[in-house]
Design a protein around this motif. Structure first.
Motif, PDB file in Angstrom:
ATOM      1  N   GLY A 170     111.882 -34.546-176.535  1.00  0.00           N
ATOM      2  CA  GLY A 170     110.521 -34.462-177.037  1.00  0.00           C
ATOM      3  C   GLY A 170     109.585 -35.564-176.610  1.00  0.00           C
ATOM      4  N   GLU A 171     110.040 -36.591-175.923  1.00  0.00           N
ATOM      5  CA  GLU A 171     109.192 -37.709-175.539  1.00  0.00           C
ATOM      6  C   GLU A 171     108.631 -37.549-174.126  1.00  0.00           C
ATOM      7  N   TYR A 172     108.264 -36.352-173.726  1.00  0.00           N
ATOM      8  CA  TYR A 172     107.747 -36.133-172.377  1.00  0.00           C
ATOM      9  C   TYR A 172     106.453 -36.914-172.190  1.00  0.00           C
ATOM     10  N   GLY A 173     106.378 -37.691-171.136  1.00  0.00           N
ATOM     11  CA  GLY A 173     105.179 -38.445-170.808  1.00  0.00           C
ATOM     12  C   GLY A 173     105.038 -39.751-171.556  1.00  0.00           C
ATOM     13  N   VAL A 174     106.018 -40.085-172.375  1.00  0.00           N
ATOM     14  CA  VAL A 174     105.935 -41.320-173.150  1.00  0.00           C
ATOM     15  C   VAL A 174     106.830 -42.395-172.553  1.00  0.00           C
ATOM     16  N   HIS A 175     108.053 -42.033-172.206  1.00  0.00           N
ATOM     17  CA  HIS A 175     109.028 -43.004-171.720  1.00  0.00           C
ATOM     18  C   HIS A 175     109.623 -42.502-170.410  1.00  0.00           C
ATOM     19  N   GLY A 176     109.537 -43.330-169.364  1.00  0.00           N
ATOM     20  CA  GLY A 176     110.134 -42.981-168.080  1.00  0.00           C
ATOM     21  C   GLY A 176     111.086 -44.076-167.653  1.00  0.00           C
ATOM     22  N   SER A 177     112.189 -43.711-167.020  1.00  0.00           N
ATOM     23  CA  SER A 177     113.187 -44.673-166.585  1.00  0.00           C
ATOM     24  C   SER A 177     113.723 -44.245-165.229  1.00  0.00           C
ATOM     25  N   VAL A 178     114.114 -45.234-164.443  1.00  0.00           N
ATOM     26  CA  VAL A 178     114.709 -44.939-163.141  1.00  0.00           C
ATOM     27  C   VAL A 178     116.026 -44.199-163.322  1.00  0.00           C
ATOM     28  N   ASP A 179     116.691 -44.426-164.456  1.00  0.00           N
ATOM     29  CA  ASP A 179     117.965 -43.778-164.726  1.00  0.00           C
ATOM     30  C   ASP A 179     117.803 -42.353-165.242  1.00  0.00           C
ATOM     31  N   HIS A 180     116.578 -41.889-165.447  1.00  0.00           N
ATOM     32  CA  HIS A 180     116.342 -40.544-165.963  1.00  0.00           C
ATOM     33  C   HIS A 180     116.739 -39.530-164.891  1.00  0.00           C
ATOM     34  N   PRO A 181     117.545 -38.528-165.241  1.00  0.00           N
ATOM     35  CA  PRO A 181     118.050 -37.607-164.220  1.00  0.00           C
ATOM     36  C   PRO A 181     117.007 -36.646-163.666  1.00  0.00           C
ATOM     37  N   ASN A 182     115.902 -36.437-164.365  1.00  0.00           N
ATOM     38  CA  ASN A 182     114.898 -35.470-163.907  1.00  0.00           C
ATOM     39  C   ASN A 182     113.768 -36.167-163.167  1.00  0.00           C
ATOM     40  N   ARG A 183     114.064 -36.685-161.989  1.00  0.00           N
ATOM     41  CA  ARG A 183     113.021 -37.283-161.165  1.00  0.00           C
ATOM     42  C   ARG A 183     112.277 -36.181-160.424  1.00  0.00           C
TER      43      ARG A 183
ATOM     44  N   ARG B 240     110.785 -37.918-151.542  1.00  0.00           N
ATOM     45  CA  ARG B 240     111.881 -36.943-151.539  1.00  0.00           C
ATOM     46  C   ARG B 240     113.231 -37.662-151.505  1.00  0.00           C
ATOM     47  N   ARG B 241     113.305 -38.752-150.743  1.00  0.00           N
ATOM     48  CA  ARG B 241     114.533 -39.541-150.677  1.00  0.00           C
ATOM     49  C   ARG B 241     114.819 -40.203-152.030  1.00  0.00           C
ATOM     50  N   TRP B 242     113.766 -40.667-152.723  1.00  0.00           N
ATOM     51  CA  TRP B 242     113.909 -41.292-154.032  1.00  0.00           C
ATOM     52  C   TRP B 242     114.485 -40.295-155.047  1.00  0.00           C
ATOM     53  N   VAL B 243     114.006 -39.058-154.997  1.00  0.00           N
ATOM     54  CA  VAL B 243     114.511 -38.014-155.896  1.00  0.00           C
ATOM     55  C   VAL B 243     115.956 -37.676-155.544  1.00  0.00           C
ATOM     56  N   LYS B 244     116.254 -37.543-154.264  1.00  0.00           N
ATOM     57  CA  LYS B 244     117.601 -37.179-153.819  1.00  0.00           C
ATOM     58  C   LYS B 244     118.606 -38.279-154.150  1.00  0.00           C
ATOM     59  N   ASP B 245     118.214 -39.535-154.000  1.00  0.00           N
ATOM     60  CA  ASP B 245     119.113 -40.645-154.298  1.00  0.00           C
ATOM     61  C   ASP B 245     119.476 -40.684-155.775  1.00  0.00           C
ATOM     62  N   ALA B 246     118.573 -40.277-156.638  1.00  0.00           N
ATOM     63  CA  ALA B 246     118.877 -40.254-158.072  1.00  0.00           C
ATOM     64  C   ALA B 246     120.012 -39.283-158.353  1.00  0.00           C
ATOM     65  N   ARG B 247     119.975 -38.131-157.719  1.00  0.00           N
ATOM     66  CA  ARG B 247     121.035 -37.144-157.934  1.00  0.00           C
ATOM     67  C   ARG B 247     122.380 -37.672-157.433  1.00  0.00           C
ATOM     68  N   ALA B 248     122.373 -38.374-156.305  1.00  0.00           N
ATOM     69  CA  ALA B 248     123.610 -38.937-155.765  1.00  0.00           C
ATOM     70  C   ALA B 248     124.132 -40.055-156.661  1.00  0.00           C
ATOM     71  N   GLU B 249     123.234 -40.900-157.199  1.00  0.00           N
ATOM     72  CA  GLU B 249     123.657 -41.979-158.085  1.00  0.00           C
ATOM     73  C   GLU B 249     124.280 -41.423-159.360  1.00  0.00           C
ATOM     74  N   ILE B 250     123.696 -40.398-159.930  1.00  0.00           N
ATOM     75  CA  ILE B 250     124.222 -39.804-161.159  1.00  0.00           C
ATOM     76  C   ILE B 250     125.588 -39.191-160.887  1.00  0.00           C
ATOM     77  N   ARG B 251     125.743 -38.569-159.733  1.00  0.00           N
ATOM     78  CA  ARG B 251     127.033 -37.989-159.369  1.00  0.00           C
ATOM     79  C   ARG B 251     128.095 -39.095-159.268  1.00  0.00           C
ATOM     80  N   ARG B 252     127.725 -40.246-158.655  1.00  0.00           N
ATOM     81  CA  ARG B 252     128.672 -41.354-158.539  1.00  0.00           C
ATOM     82  C   ARG B 252     129.027 -41.933-159.904  1.00  0.00           C
ATOM     83  N   TRP B 253     128.033 -42.041-160.800  1.00  0.00           N
ATOM     84  CA  TRP B 253     128.305 -42.568-162.141  1.00  0.00           C
ATOM     85  C   TRP B 253     129.272 -41.662-162.877  1.00  0.00           C
ATOM     86  N   ASN B 254     129.116 -40.351-162.729  1.00  0.00           N
ATOM     87  CA  ASN B 254     129.980 -39.409-163.433  1.00  0.00           C
ATOM     88  C   ASN B 254     131.389 -39.387-162.864  1.00  0.00           C
ATOM     89  N   GLU B 255     131.544 -39.645-161.574  1.00  0.00           N
ATOM     90  CA  GLU B 255     132.865 -39.604-160.948  1.00  0.00           C
ATOM     91  C   GLU B 255     133.710 -40.807-161.319  1.00  0.00           C
TER      92      GLU B 255
END
Length: 100
Positions: free
Chosen positions: A14-27, A70-85
């Motif tokens: 519910g906090e759309y537009g209020v709090h943004g983080s580099v760790d947020h998966p929806n870049r 586009r690279r910034w968005v793609k790198d987030a997905r790769a980082e999250i995948r590495r964190w989960n593995e």
């Protein structure tokens, strides 16, 4: 509202537009309005104008050329995948963190 903003709004808490983080998966990479596209240079070193914004949860975190965003968005997905593995490259079973 762009398709990326709509998706972020629907999939975020519910906090759309209020709090943004580099760790947020929806870049998302969003095209900036025309009045902002000619002011700044891209920090990646390409020499182009910063025409796109890097957003997470509806909050602008960075800006740059289309390729760098586009690279910034793609790198987030790769980082999250590495964190989960985990360190071994295998996704641990629920309740098993691999520790002693």
């Amino acid at each position: 509202m762009s398709a990326a903003e709509t998706k972020a709004r629907l999939t975020s808490p519910g906090e759309y537009g209020v709090h943004g983080s580099v760790d947020h998966p929806n870049r998302a990479a969003v095209l900036l309005p025309g009045r902002f596209r000619n002011r700044r240079r891209c920090p990646c070193g390409c020499g182009n104008n910063a025409s796109h914004a890097g957003m997470a949860n509806g909050v602008c975190l960075t800006s740059g050329c289309e390729l760098s965003m586009r690279r910034w968005v793609k790198d987030a997905r790769a980082e999250i995948r590495r964190w989960n593995e985990g360190p071994s490259g295998v996704v641990p079973a629920p309740g098993q963190d691999g520790g002693s």
